[in-house]
Design a protein around this motif. Structure first.
Motif, PDB file in Angstrom:
ATOM      1  N   ASN A  85      -1.882   6.679   1.532  1.00  0.00           N
ATOM      2  CA  ASN A  85      -0.447   6.893   1.253  1.00  0.00           C
ATOM      3  C   ASN A  85      -0.227   7.572  -0.089  1.00  0.00           C
ATOM      4  O   ASN A  85       0.899   7.615  -0.595  1.00  0.00           O
ATOM      5  CB  ASN A  85       0.290   5.540   1.251  1.00  0.00           C
ATOM      6  CG  ASN A  85       0.322   4.901   2.618  1.00  0.00           C
ATOM      7  OD1 ASN A  85       0.546   5.578   3.627  1.00  0.00           O
ATOM      8  ND2 ASN A  85       0.101   3.598   2.667  1.00  0.00           N
ATOM      9  N   ILE A  92       0.790  -1.245   0.000  1.00  0.00           N
ATOM     10  CA  ILE A  92       0.000   0.000   0.000  1.00  0.00           C
ATOM     11  C   ILE A  92       0.820   1.291   0.000  1.00  0.00           C
ATOM     12  O   ILE A  92       0.259   2.381  -0.037  1.00  0.00           O
ATOM     13  CB  ILE A  92      -0.991   0.029   1.202  1.00  0.00           C
ATOM     14  CG1 ILE A  92      -0.234  -0.081   2.529  1.00  0.00           C
ATOM     15  CG2 ILE A  92      -2.041  -1.067   1.063  1.00  0.00           C
ATOM     16  CD1 ILE A  92      -1.091   0.210   3.752  1.00  0.00           C
ATOM     17  N   ILE A 138      -1.342   6.494  -2.930  1.00  0.00           N
ATOM     18  CA  ILE A 138      -1.190   5.481  -3.993  1.00  0.00           C
ATOM     19  C   ILE A 138      -2.555   5.197  -4.612  1.00  0.00           C
ATOM     20  O   ILE A 138      -3.469   4.731  -3.909  1.00  0.00           O
ATOM     21  CB  ILE A 138      -0.592   4.168  -3.423  1.00  0.00           C
ATOM     22  CG1 ILE A 138       0.754   4.423  -2.732  1.00  0.00           C
ATOM     23  CG2 ILE A 138      -0.461   3.097  -4.505  1.00  0.00           C
ATOM     24  CD1 ILE A 138       1.878   4.856  -3.642  1.00  0.00           C
ATOM     25  N   LYS A 142      -5.233   3.199  -7.152  1.00  0.00           N
ATOM     26  CA  LYS A 142      -5.445   1.763  -7.333  1.00  0.00           C
ATOM     27  C   LYS A 142      -4.560   1.172  -8.440  1.00  0.00           C
ATOM     28  O   LYS A 142      -3.969   0.097  -8.256  1.00  0.00           O
ATOM     29  CB  LYS A 142      -6.921   1.477  -7.614  1.00  0.00           C
ATOM     30  CG  LYS A 142      -7.238  -0.009  -7.608  1.00  0.00           C
ATOM     31  CD  LYS A 142      -8.707  -0.286  -7.825  1.00  0.00           C
ATOM     32  CE  LYS A 142      -8.951  -1.792  -7.926  1.00  0.00           C
ATOM     33  NZ  LYS A 142     -10.340  -2.132  -8.194  1.00  0.00           N
ATOM     34  N   TRP A 174      -6.655   2.007   2.138  1.00  0.00           N
ATOM     35  CA  TRP A 174      -5.377   2.178   2.850  1.00  0.00           C
ATOM     36  C   TRP A 174      -4.294   2.724   1.929  1.00  0.00           C
ATOM     37  O   TRP A 174      -3.488   3.564   2.341  1.00  0.00           O
ATOM     38  CB  TRP A 174      -4.927   0.836   3.444  1.00  0.00           C
ATOM     39  CG  TRP A 174      -5.732   0.395   4.638  1.00  0.00           C
ATOM     40  CD1 TRP A 174      -6.702   1.117   5.274  1.00  0.00           C
ATOM     41  CD2 TRP A 174      -5.643  -0.854   5.334  1.00  0.00           C
ATOM     42  NE1 TRP A 174      -7.232   0.399   6.312  1.00  0.00           N
ATOM     43  CE2 TRP A 174      -6.597  -0.814   6.391  1.00  0.00           C
ATOM     44  CE3 TRP A 174      -4.864  -1.996   5.184  1.00  0.00           C
ATOM     45  CZ2 TRP A 174      -6.779  -1.881   7.269  1.00  0.00           C
ATOM     46  CZ3 TRP A 174      -5.044  -3.057   6.074  1.00  0.00           C
ATOM     47  CH2 TRP A 174      -5.990  -2.994   7.092  1.00  0.00           C
ATOM     48  N   ALA A 175      -4.268   2.252   0.684  1.00  0.00           N
ATOM     49  CA  ALA A 175      -3.253   2.745  -0.262  1.00  0.00           C
ATOM     50  C   ALA A 175      -3.480   4.229  -0.558  1.00  0.00           C
ATOM     51  O   ALA A 175      -2.519   5.008  -0.642  1.00  0.00           O
ATOM     52  CB  ALA A 175      -3.305   1.917  -1.553  1.00  0.00           C
ATOM     53  N   ARG A 208      -1.677   1.944  -9.435  1.00  0.00           N
ATOM     54  CA  ARG A 208      -0.265   1.808  -9.034  1.00  0.00           C
ATOM     55  C   ARG A 208      -0.047   0.609  -8.110  1.00  0.00           C
ATOM     56  O   ARG A 208       1.080   0.139  -7.947  1.00  0.00           O
ATOM     57  CB  ARG A 208       0.220   3.082  -8.336  1.00  0.00           C
ATOM     58  CG  ARG A 208       0.752   4.122  -9.328  1.00  0.00           C
ATOM     59  CD  ARG A 208       1.466   5.246  -8.624  1.00  0.00           C
ATOM     60  NE  ARG A 208       2.627   4.803  -7.862  1.00  0.00           N
ATOM     61  CZ  ARG A 208       3.184   5.499  -6.876  1.00  0.00           C
ATOM     62  NH1 ARG A 208       2.671   6.664  -6.522  1.00  0.00           N
ATOM     63  NH2 ARG A 208       4.248   5.045  -6.240  1.00  0.00           N
ATOM     64  N   MET A 209      -1.122   0.128  -7.500  1.00  0.00           N
ATOM     65  CA  MET A 209      -0.975  -1.023  -6.603  1.00  0.00           C
ATOM     66  C   MET A 209      -0.606  -2.299  -7.366  1.00  0.00           C
ATOM     67  O   MET A 209      -0.164  -3.272  -6.788  1.00  0.00           O
ATOM     68  CB  MET A 209      -2.280  -1.258  -5.822  1.00  0.00           C
ATOM     69  CG  MET A 209      -2.614  -0.122  -4.868  1.00  0.00           C
ATOM     70  SD  MET A 209      -4.229  -0.341  -4.094  1.00  0.00           S
ATOM     71  CE  MET A 209      -3.876  -1.605  -2.879  1.00  0.00           C
ATOM     72  N   PHE A 210      -0.785  -2.275  -8.706  1.00  0.00           N
ATOM     73  CA  PHE A 210      -0.481  -3.444  -9.537  1.00  0.00           C
ATOM     74  C   PHE A 210       0.937  -3.373 -10.129  1.00  0.00           C
ATOM     75  O   PHE A 210       1.264  -4.138 -11.034  1.00  0.00           O
ATOM     76  CB  PHE A 210      -1.499  -3.564 -10.680  1.00  0.00           C
ATOM     77  CG  PHE A 210      -2.898  -3.866 -10.204  1.00  0.00           C
ATOM     78  CD1 PHE A 210      -3.360  -5.177 -10.156  1.00  0.00           C
ATOM     79  CD2 PHE A 210      -3.755  -2.853  -9.799  1.00  0.00           C
ATOM     80  CE1 PHE A 210      -4.649  -5.463  -9.715  1.00  0.00           C
ATOM     81  CE2 PHE A 210      -5.041  -3.130  -9.352  1.00  0.00           C
ATOM     82  CZ  PHE A 210      -5.493  -4.437  -9.306  1.00  0.00           C
ATOM     83  N   PRO A 214       4.221  -0.223  -3.777  1.00  0.00           N
ATOM     84  CA  PRO A 214       3.692  -1.500  -4.301  1.00  0.00           C
ATOM     85  C   PRO A 214       4.742  -2.362  -5.008  1.00  0.00           C
ATOM     86  O   PRO A 214       5.442  -1.899  -5.907  1.00  0.00           O
ATOM     87  CB  PRO A 214       2.598  -1.045  -5.275  1.00  0.00           C
ATOM     88  CG  PRO A 214       2.159   0.280  -4.747  1.00  0.00           C
ATOM     89  CD  PRO A 214       3.408   0.922  -4.200  1.00  0.00           C
ATOM     90  N   ALA A 229     -12.636  -6.721   1.804  1.00  0.00           N
ATOM     91  CA  ALA A 229     -11.185  -6.675   2.017  1.00  0.00           C
ATOM     92  C   ALA A 229     -10.498  -5.919   0.874  1.00  0.00           C
ATOM     93  O   ALA A 229      -9.638  -5.061   1.124  1.00  0.00           O
ATOM     94  CB  ALA A 229     -10.630  -8.099   2.119  1.00  0.00           C
ATOM     95  N   ASN A 230     -10.894  -6.204  -0.364  1.00  0.00           N
ATOM     96  CA  ASN A 230     -10.253  -5.535  -1.511  1.00  0.00           C
ATOM     97  C   ASN A 230     -10.502  -4.027  -1.469  1.00  0.00           C
ATOM     98  O   ASN A 230      -9.631  -3.228  -1.828  1.00  0.00           O
ATOM     99  CB  ASN A 230     -10.765  -6.140  -2.826  1.00  0.00           C
ATOM    100  CG  ASN A 230     -10.199  -7.540  -3.054  1.00  0.00           C
ATOM    101  OD1 ASN A 230      -9.360  -8.008  -2.286  1.00  0.00           O
ATOM    102  ND2 ASN A 230     -10.654  -8.201  -4.108  1.00  0.00           N
ATOM    103  N   TRP A 246      -8.102  -2.472   1.075  1.00  0.00           N
ATOM    104  CA  TRP A 246      -6.724  -2.276   0.597  1.00  0.00           C
ATOM    105  C   TRP A 246      -6.606  -0.987  -0.212  1.00  0.00           C
ATOM    106  O   TRP A 246      -5.632  -0.245  -0.079  1.00  0.00           O
ATOM    107  CB  TRP A 246      -6.277  -3.472  -0.260  1.00  0.00           C
ATOM    108  CG  TRP A 246      -6.006  -4.722   0.505  1.00  0.00           C
ATOM    109  CD1 TRP A 246      -6.644  -5.921   0.370  1.00  0.00           C
ATOM    110  CD2 TRP A 246      -5.021  -4.917   1.538  1.00  0.00           C
ATOM    111  NE1 TRP A 246      -6.129  -6.840   1.240  1.00  0.00           N
ATOM    112  CE2 TRP A 246      -5.133  -6.258   1.966  1.00  0.00           C
ATOM    113  CE3 TRP A 246      -4.067  -4.098   2.122  1.00  0.00           C
ATOM    114  CZ2 TRP A 246      -4.321  -6.793   2.961  1.00  0.00           C
ATOM    115  CZ3 TRP A 246      -3.256  -4.623   3.123  1.00  0.00           C
ATOM    116  CH2 TRP A 246      -3.389  -5.956   3.531  1.00  0.00           C
ATOM    117  N   VAL A 247      -7.603  -0.734  -1.061  1.00  0.00           N
ATOM    118  CA  VAL A 247      -7.564   0.474  -1.904  1.00  0.00           C
ATOM    119  C   VAL A 247      -7.632   1.722  -1.011  1.00  0.00           C
ATOM    120  O   VAL A 247      -6.889   2.696  -1.220  1.00  0.00           O
ATOM    121  CB  VAL A 247      -8.725   0.457  -2.932  1.00  0.00           C
ATOM    122  CG1 VAL A 247      -8.783   1.761  -3.717  1.00  0.00           C
ATOM    123  CG2 VAL A 247      -8.565  -0.724  -3.898  1.00  0.00           C
TER     124      VAL A 247
END
Lengths: 193, 227
Positions: free
Chosen positions: B213, A54, B215, B217, B209-210, B219-221, A57, B202-203, B206-207
């Motif tokens: 920061n 997070i 970030i 979505k 929480w990112a 960029r999480m990949f 990545p 849950a998914n 995560w988005v």
């Protein structure tokens, strides 16, 4: 065939030394192997911060040897791990390496084989060979480790790993010979002439 | 004097499901133990007094190992503490009067509690190796969700009842130093949610929480180490 091998250099008992020497002796002529003889002190334990999912990545915020191992692993065709067997688990050193590998996965969940698992970050996945050794291995420890390695493979979406157990020098030589033959079968130039 | 030690295997420094579970079980034990210790596995090796702490742990009647599932097994820092405890025990004269009862409480990020099975097996093997009495353990799914929704979905509410029963079974066993019920339907527990709902929630988390920061979505990949 590109391969990544990690060996535990923290154990200094007779079998551990023989195991590491034998694996090196049998495979050192192969030029496409990235070797990592890791010591416990080379790696800090994962702190479960999830920053690799997070904040940065795909990258662990601790920049140590596991960063390089991780990069080599995801670009390899074969990942070999030799570990002392500890209560049916990997050794502390090898577990420190493996705990740092979670950025290989995405945080996102999906269904796989009827269970919830993480999605894969990378399409390519190496084949896995695991060698677990200890002078004494109980049947329970063996069964636990097989189940553990298979669970790891499932989470990494890798086919069942090849698992070898070694309790003496004869086993170590036989296992190293089998792994060497694996490279010999490869026709992509893994062995030097 | 009856003593118990909780070994917190979570490497997190702040709040964690493991710490929440330790508080929960500890409260359920009431006055069953005169002395309660909580040891953080990751912090132990930073303590210059570690040898004495290990001896203190070995003098307990009950040792409860509480941890999150890391790569289908124990976090390396916890494994290191258990190995150190093993070495310490073998260096001491055999104490025939005290054979600690070992209990396990594992939580994982996946919804299925049964995904903790290998971690509990490792603890069972450990108990045999160090001559502790293995008294069983429980494996909870959706660990982070259990902690973060503790006010919205209390443990005695309908969706959380399996978790409540597993915890109660563990607490009852520890209270009387007994082997806990090994029925898989009880020891492996999770919220009564459809799996698709768990995945969706849950998914989305995560988005969120990112985003905190900075970030997005997509960029999480990222695939930073692809040749």
């Amino acid at each position: 065939m590109q391969a990544t091998i990690i060996c535990d250099k923290s154990s200094d008992n007779v079998l551990a030394n023989f195991m590491n020497t034998t694996i090196h002796g049998h495979l050192s002529e192969i030029q496409t192997i990235s070797w990592y003889d890791v010591h416990k002190d080379d790696i800090r334990p994962c702190i479960g911060c999830f920053n690799c999912w997070i904040k940065t990545p795909g990258k662990c915020i601790m920049n140590d040897i596991t960063t390089i191992i991780y990069k080599d692993m995801i670009n390899s065709d074969l990942f070999i791990c030799t570990t002392p067997l500890l209560y049916g688990s990997y050794s502390v050193t090898i577990k420190r390496v493996l705990d740092h590998l979670i950025p290989i996965l995405l945080p996102f969940f999906t269904m796989s084989h009827g269970e919830v698992h993480h999605k894969q970050r990378y399409a390519k996945r190496p084949k896995m060979i695991i060698v677990a050794y200890n002078e004494s291995i109980s049947d329970d420890e063996k069964q636990t480790f097989i189940a553990l390695a298979r669970a790891n493979a499932l989470n990494l979406n890798i086919n069942d790993p090849e698992i070898y157990f070694c309790t003496n020098e004869k086993d170590a030589i036989e296992t190293a010979t089998k792994i060497k033959k694996y490279f010999a079968k490869d026709n992509t130039g893994g062995l030097s002439s | 004097m009856k003593k118990i030690c909780f070994i917190n295997g979570s490497p997190k420094t702040g709040e964690s499901c493991s710490l929440y579970m330790i508080d929960y079980i500890s409260n359920k034990l009431g006055n069953a133990y005169e002395e309660k210790m909580v040891i953080n596995a990751l912090q132990l090796f930073k303590n210059s007094n570690q040898e004495n702490i290990l001896k203190e742990i070995l003098s307990c009647e009950a040792i409860v190992v509480v941890f999150p599932l890391y790569i289908d097994s124990l976090p390396s820092s916890l494994l290191e503490v258990l190995e150190a405890l093993d070495i310490c025990k073998k260096s001491l004269p055999t104490d025939v009067h005290n054979i600690p009862c070992l209990y396990g409480l594992v939580n994982c990020g996946f919804i299925e509690g049964h995904q903790n099975i290998n971690a509990l097996k490792i603890l069972e093997n450990y108990a045999k190796a160090v001559s502790f009495k293995w008294c069983g353990g429980i494996g909870l799914g959706g660990g982070e969700m259990i902690r973060s929704t503790k006010n919205q979905i209390p443990l005695q509410s309908k969706p959380a009842l399996p978790i409540y029963h597993a915890l109660r079974s563990l607490a009852d066993g520890i209270k009387e130093l007994k082997v806990i019920n090994s029925d898989k339907a009880i020891v492996f527990a999770n919220h009564r949610f459809p799996k698709w709902f768990f995945i969706f929630m849950a998914n989305r988390t995560w988005v969120t929480w990112a985003k905190r920061n900075g970030i997005k979505k997509n960029r999480m990949f990222a695939k930073p180490y692809l040749d």
